[in-house]
Design an enzyme around this catalytic site. Structure first.
Site, PDB file in Angstrom:
ATOM      1  N   HIS A 196      -9.710   1.891   4.588  1.00  0.00           N
ATOM      2  CA  HIS A 196      -8.440   1.969   5.311  1.00  0.00           C
ATOM      3  C   HIS A 196      -8.616   2.928   6.497  1.00  0.00           C
ATOM      4  CE1 HIS A 196      -4.306   2.874   6.308  1.00  0.00           C
ATOM      5  NE2 HIS A 196      -3.986   1.758   5.693  1.00  0.00           N
TER       6      HIS A 196
ATOM      7  N   GLU B 151      -6.837   5.186   7.623  1.00  0.00           N
ATOM      8  CA  GLU B 151      -6.500   6.589   7.342  1.00  0.00           C
ATOM      9  C   GLU B 151      -7.682   7.293   6.678  1.00  0.00           C
ATOM     10  OE1 GLU B 151      -2.803   5.715   5.362  1.00  0.00           O
ATOM     11  OE2 GLU B 151      -1.973   5.145   7.299  1.00  0.00           O
TER      12      GLU B 151
ATOM     13  N   SER C  31       2.828  -2.267  10.328  1.00  0.00           N
ATOM     14  CA  SER C  31       4.256  -2.432  10.609  1.00  0.00           C
ATOM     15  C   SER C  31       4.783  -3.833  10.314  1.00  0.00           C
ATOM     16  CB  SER C  31       4.569  -2.027  12.055  1.00  0.00           C
ATOM     17  OG  SER C  31       4.252  -0.661  12.253  1.00  0.00           O
TER      18      SER C  31
ATOM     19  N   GLU D  65      -6.129  -4.542  10.224  1.00  0.00           N
ATOM     20  CA  GLU D  65      -5.087  -3.553  10.445  1.00  0.00           C
ATOM     21  C   GLU D  65      -5.359  -2.794  11.744  1.00  0.00           C
ATOM     22  OE1 GLU D  65      -2.965  -2.674   6.461  1.00  0.00           O
ATOM     23  OE2 GLU D  65      -4.400  -1.102   6.893  1.00  0.00           O
TER      24      GLU D  65
ATOM     25  N   LYS E 278       0.271   4.306  -0.323  1.00  0.00           N
ATOM     26  CA  LYS E 278      -0.291   5.545   0.240  1.00  0.00           C
ATOM     27  C   LYS E 278       0.101   6.715  -0.666  1.00  0.00           C
ATOM     28  CE  LYS E 278      -0.155   3.284   4.672  1.00  0.00           C
ATOM     29  NZ  LYS E 278      -0.141   3.384   6.123  1.00  0.00           N
TER      30      LYS E 278
ATOM     31  N   GLY F 156       2.090   2.110  10.691  1.00  0.00           N
ATOM     32  CA  GLY F 156       3.112   3.148  10.572  1.00  0.00           C
ATOM     33  C   GLY F 156       3.831   3.481  11.870  1.00  0.00           C
TER      34      GLY F 156
ATOM     35  N   ASN G 213       0.877  -1.163   0.000  1.00  0.00           N
ATOM     36  CA  ASN G 213       0.000   0.000   0.000  1.00  0.00           C
ATOM     37  C   ASN G 213       0.916   1.216   0.000  1.00  0.00           C
ATOM     38  OD1 ASN G 213      -1.776   2.070   0.496  1.00  0.00           O
ATOM     39  ND2 ASN G 213      -2.326   1.409   2.577  1.00  0.00           N
TER      40      ASN G 213
HETATM   41  P1  PGA Z   1       2.477   0.111   7.549  1.00  0.00           P
HETATM   42  O1  PGA Z   1       1.060   0.401   6.847  1.00  0.00           O
HETATM   43  O2  PGA Z   1       2.944  -1.211   7.019  1.00  0.00           O
HETATM   44  O3  PGA Z   1       3.343   1.253   7.132  1.00  0.00           O
HETATM   45  O4  PGA Z   1       2.227   0.062   9.020  1.00  0.00           O
HETATM   46  C1  PGA Z   1       0.161  -0.626   6.578  1.00  0.00           C
HETATM   47  C2  PGA Z   1      -1.122  -0.069   6.020  1.00  0.00           C
HETATM   48  O5  PGA Z   1      -1.531   1.024   6.463  1.00  0.00           O
HETATM   49  O6  PGA Z   1      -1.729  -0.670   5.124  1.00  0.00           O
END
Ligand code: PGA
Length: 248
Positions: free
Chosen positions: A92, A94, A210, A164, A9, A170, A7
């Site tokens: 997601h 976010e 992560s 998630e 982003k 993140g 992903n």
């Molecule tokens: P990350 O993000 O691996 O940077 O924690 C995963 C995601 O948000 O899909």
């Protein structure tokens, strides 16, 4: 076979993505895993061009549910299909947190994606507070039930779910293997109950938050974790390759 989906982003330039695809093409060719990447909308034409005749699967990170109309700044499923997009991330955290997307909106997007033959990657997950207050199961149950409202059983094999936990995205702190495996099993059980399914293996649930080349082996070797939705560690092919090449 595991699903390893990046992903991106809001990251990488067109030039960076061009060389990324060149490297990923070789990595995907030598892998028996499902290798995918979800890119910003504007790079879908590039993905369409560069992933043709490769084993790279690509997707978008969002979409709107209406077919067309006065929705400034939005992108429809038809538009994604114009560039042969296969998958689309929906819900997601976010989008839920920063852009205030609700479970109802997530559901409309899921239904529109399915109607247009896109594979929705439906994200669910609890916040730190919710976990600490023992609300995780309740939150996940609500998110899943609402996301799947009016989704027919025969569409389930078109859907990828991603667990998630918001506190792990993140942050560099992934869920422990035990938490990830147990929660993903719980998610599969909820869906199985909703659709009266006997076989939990028919439901695909990825872990995200992560996941990296260091903790990847432990997480991916769990029987209920069908793969990863990978943010930060998917941005450089050198890192992503190490995850894709993990031997379970
Ligand atoms: P990350 O993000 O691996 O940077 O924690 C995963 C995601 O948000 O899909």
């Amino acid at each position: 076979m595991k699903y390893l989906i990046g992903n991106h982003k809001m990251n990488l330039s067109e030039a960076e993505l061009k060389s990324y695809f060149k490297s990923l093409k070789k990595i995907a060719k030598n892998s028996s895993n499902f290798v995918g990447v979800c890119v910003p909308y504007v790079y879908l034409p590039l993905a369409n061009k560069m992933c043709k005749n490769t084993k790279i699967h690509y997707g978008a990170q969002n979409m709107f549910y209406e077919k067309n109309g006065a929705f400034t700044g939005e992108i429809s499923a038809d538009m994604l299909k114009d560039f042969n997009t296969e998958m689309v991330i929906i819900g997601h955290s976010e989008r839920r947190n920063i852009f205030k997307e609700t479970d109802e909106l997530v559901n409309k997007k899921v239904l529109s994606a399915l109607a247009n033959n896109l594979k929705p990657i439906i994200c669910v997950g609890e916040t730190k507070d919710e976990r600490e207050n023992k609300q995780t199961n309740k939150v996940l149950k609500t998110q899943i039930k609402k996301a799947l409202a009016n989704v027919e059983a025969q569409s389930l094999n078109q859907i990828i779910f991603a667990y998630e936990p918001v506190w792990a995205i993140g942050t560099g702190v992934s869920a422990t293997v035990e938490v990830a495996e147990k929660t993903i099993k719980f998610i599969k059980e909820i869906i199985a109950k909703m659709y009266d399914l006997q076989d939990l293996n028919k439901i695909i649930v990825l872990y995200g938050g992560s996941l990296n080349e260091k903790n990847g082996f432990e997480l991916l070797s769990q029987s209920h974790i069908d793969g990863g939705l990978i943010g930060g560690a998917s941005l450089k092919t050198e890192k992503f390759e190490k995850i894709i090449n993990i031997k379970i």
